[in-house]
Design an enzyme around this catalytic site. Structure first.
Site: not given
Lengths: 475, 475
Positions: A33-34, A37-38, A40, A135, A257-258, A264, A314, A349, A415
């Site tokens: 039925l409408p 959630g079809k 989606y 439907t 991210r860390h 880095n 990290r 990572e 990461h």
């Protein structure tokens, strides 16, 4: 060094990475039925299959075809009355058009063949999934669809969403329809009323699917219960598995991210270094931010939430100021206080193998071929003895399923490459595009699933001082 | 060459290979009348989970405990009469003992912890599955089990097998019980009669599971239909996926390596070489053998069957004399004649990366460290830029599921390492032991699933001449 590799298949950087046995052309026919959630479900499933298994997917939504063809004709509840003949004709026409386009698209997907010549058997290495989103609530209509798609040779799976919980239905109506497409400019209350009337018109002809000889999956009350009949094979199993994890609670995901790590700062990749001073500062800010933005609502009440990190120092150190339980000794786990934490090695990572701990400059000097290969195809490139983005996608698939089944807000401290993949999946990117996603340091990305797709917000917790590159290795 | 890798987790040969997010302690409580295949399902599921996900699994079969404790007491149908008080006491005692041992075992499984010290959260990296294999046909009994296992903290999943097809039930009785355990030395017909009486006693108290608040999976008519309620998470999804593919048709699998290849003769590993003269001879013999032993029954009637190869020339060429459809042009696939063929890249031999095309002697000279690492732990060893047996297990998991869902005899023409894994899985070996399996050239291994485990037969199609090592690289 002697090297012999006469394998005729392109394996420039390692073994075949398409490990899934993709042998399926599948047409998924939505039933329900409408406001069940079809659309989606169809969209999310399509994103999942195409991102993690690389199979082309397309959703054919009959409502879109109907709106396009009916144009300015008023499409309120009376339009969906089974006695409204003119409307019935238009609705049928929209179905016809959508289904023929689906059939044409499916026919256009050709199996890839091996190029070994006369002795070559048929390769099963292909797959594609089309969704017929309408439907389809009568057995007669479903029979018509089966006949129509026969020439594609595809397997037909009916995916029925049944919901008897009025709360969920009302939420679905509000989330999906009111103010959207069919009700532009209509008063919301009137729209809900009209929409309920439309549902009643469908209910008169609704027959649940039950035929033993067909393949079907039934989702009952937004996934609490699932029943399936004649569901076999690789992709159908994956589809069932995804549906078992999917739910309709639209809770947000937070990706961070860390904080800046020693590596880095030095421009080195990989490793397991600690945080810099700025990284430690971010950890504190993240703790405060999570406390007021995730763990507590506007009134200051506690919101149950989840916290995931990788197994690398990290991320664990970056997450340590986020409210979480204190562990006092082996086996003496206290109850969780606010965010339930978990360490996943899948979130580690991308592993750079032999290049782990080097700067990109060093890699360019020591392994110019590797640097060139990576530049030529960063998505498929696999570090020597390490991983590629394709490998990463494979190892993040179970994480994506875990994410889907969370019903509480979730913060993942991870990461760059990891979040590129997760972000790309959630936002519905083609898998190859995830390498381009910007995942800066010092930033929380909030992603909220909605009917139409995911929405994103970014929160920068430390402003980058001008002319400072926090993360020279990030390219 | 500079190498920095401060990662504290043992990653000698690459990134973490345990990609599954193993966060589950699960107790699977079987539910169903006798002769519904419960023990078979429990055993197969346990083998699958422990082999592919490395989680410890154990089946606790109450029947075994009962037979042990009741000893010489006659256990015919009257023993299972709900009014036989003495027997009832003994049966309950057996249940008690089995369940306490299950609880003790589950409690003894400790989560592995990360060794990062004070900031370490609890790692979710563990999992274990216990099976409580008995009829458990009343709601009261199931309630009792839930209470008993509470201290383990494990998730309880009920796995109910419902069967209304009398043919399947009779087949199950004959396959599993008659002449086995309870009926040693009893006339088969009398045994079947008595066993049917036993089933009737159980039927009087049988209540199907339906509680919305519990987690359950229902298999109806040997897996045609599956229904599940509250099944979420990684291992539960994998369990559901396996059950979707499992069926009760006990058709045999045939494993064959390719015929001797040029590389075999030269002692080189990997590559994609053609067959030697002996390899071509094996291909012809295999075609003849398959025709009389797989594709046709004793009366010469055609038996529908399947033929899988890897994507490498040596398996495709070895399989080409097995009766199969002829392809006349692109898109012009004829109907299959006898064995439906398919090429899977997942079945390709273990990829030796940089060592592909070398002999073991060359590897020893060029990469002594690699040779030593491989010798130290052949199971976990990953070739530089290549694969390990653990990688192989991961990429063969979808193949195992595909194998499970075949209802026709299946011949796989594959490779040594591939067949070691497939054989190890089918025969219920611990995953680490598969590296020891002998998979000689020129031999078909026939594996037939039975109630108690798989049975094997080996057929050598070319006798090895004395003092000739066909495959010097095979160590």
């Amino acid at each position: 060094m002697k090297r012999v590799n006469s394998n005729p298949y392109p394996q420039t950087w390692g073994p075949p990475t398409t490990y899934a046995t993709r042998t399926d052309k599948i047409i998924i026919v939505m039933v329900g039925l409408p406001a069940r959630g079809k659309s989606y479900i169809a969209r999310r499933l399509s994103q999942y299959i195409s991102f993690f298994y690389g199979a082309p997917c397309r959703v054919f939504n009959v409502g879109d075809y109907r709106r396009r063809s009916a144009g300015s004709v008023v499409q309120d509840a009376s339009f969906f009355d089974p006695n409204n003949e003119e409307a019935l004709r238009m609705r049928h026409e929209a179905s016809e058009t959508a289904l023929s386009e689906l059939v044409d698209w499916m026919k256009s997907i050709e199996p890839k063949r091996l190029d070994t010549g006369e002795d070559c058997y048929i390769s099963g290495d292909f797959g594609a999934v089309a969704f017929f989103d309408a439907t389809n609530t009568s057995a007669e209509r479903r029979k018509w669809i089966i006949d129509k798609v026969l020439p594609t040779g595809a397997k037909v799976i009916f995916l029925e969403s049944i919901c008897r919980d009025e709360q969920i239905i009302t939420r679905n109506i509000i989330a999906s329809k009111v103010g959207v497409k069919d009700y532009v400019g209509v008063d919301p209350e009137a729209a809900v009323r009209d929409f309920r009337e439309r549902i009643e018109k469908y209910e008169r002809v609704y027959e649940e699917i039950h035929e033993k000889e067909l393949s079907w999956i039934k989702l009952i009350d937004a996934g609490r219960e699932i029943a399936m009949n004649n569901i076999r094979g690789f992709l159908p199993s994956k589809i069932a598995q995804f549906l078992m994890n999917l739910h309709m609670t639209r809770t947000p995901f937070y990706l961070s991210r860390h904080g800046q790590s020693e590596y880095n700062r030095l421009g080195k990749i990989g490793g397991d270094s600690l945080l810099t001073e700025m990284g430690e500062e971010y950890a504190i800010k993240l703790g405060e931010w999570a406390s007021t933005n995730i763990c507590h609502d506007a009134e200051g009440s506690i919101v149950p939430a989840r916290l995931w990190t990788s197994s690398l120092q990290r991320t664990i150190r970056t997450a340590r100021h986020v409210p979480h339980p204190v562990i006092t000794g082996p086996g003496a786990e206290t109850d969780w206080i606010q965010m339930r934490p978990k360490v996943f090695r899948n979130i580690d990572e991308i592993f750079a193998g032999t290049c782990d701990g080097m700067t990109y400059e060093e890699i360019g000097e020591l392994y110019p071929d590797e640097a060139a290969s990576r530049k030529a195809d960063k998505f498929a490139y696999r570090y020597p003895r390490g991983e590629s983005y394709i490998d990463l996608i494979a190892r993040l698939e179970p994480i994506a399923l875990e994410m889907e089944r969370q019903r509480e807000p979730l913060l993942i401290v991870g990461h760059q490459a990891i979040h590129r993949v997760l972000y790309g999946y959630l936002m519905g990117f083609p898998r190859e595009k995830c390498i381009k996603v910007e995942i800066p340091l010092n930033t929380v990305i909030k992603i909220t699933p909605t009917e139409a797709g995911c929405e994103e917000e970014r929160f920068t917790l430390i402003q980058e001082p001008p002319n400072v590159n926090l993360d020279p290795a990030s390219h």
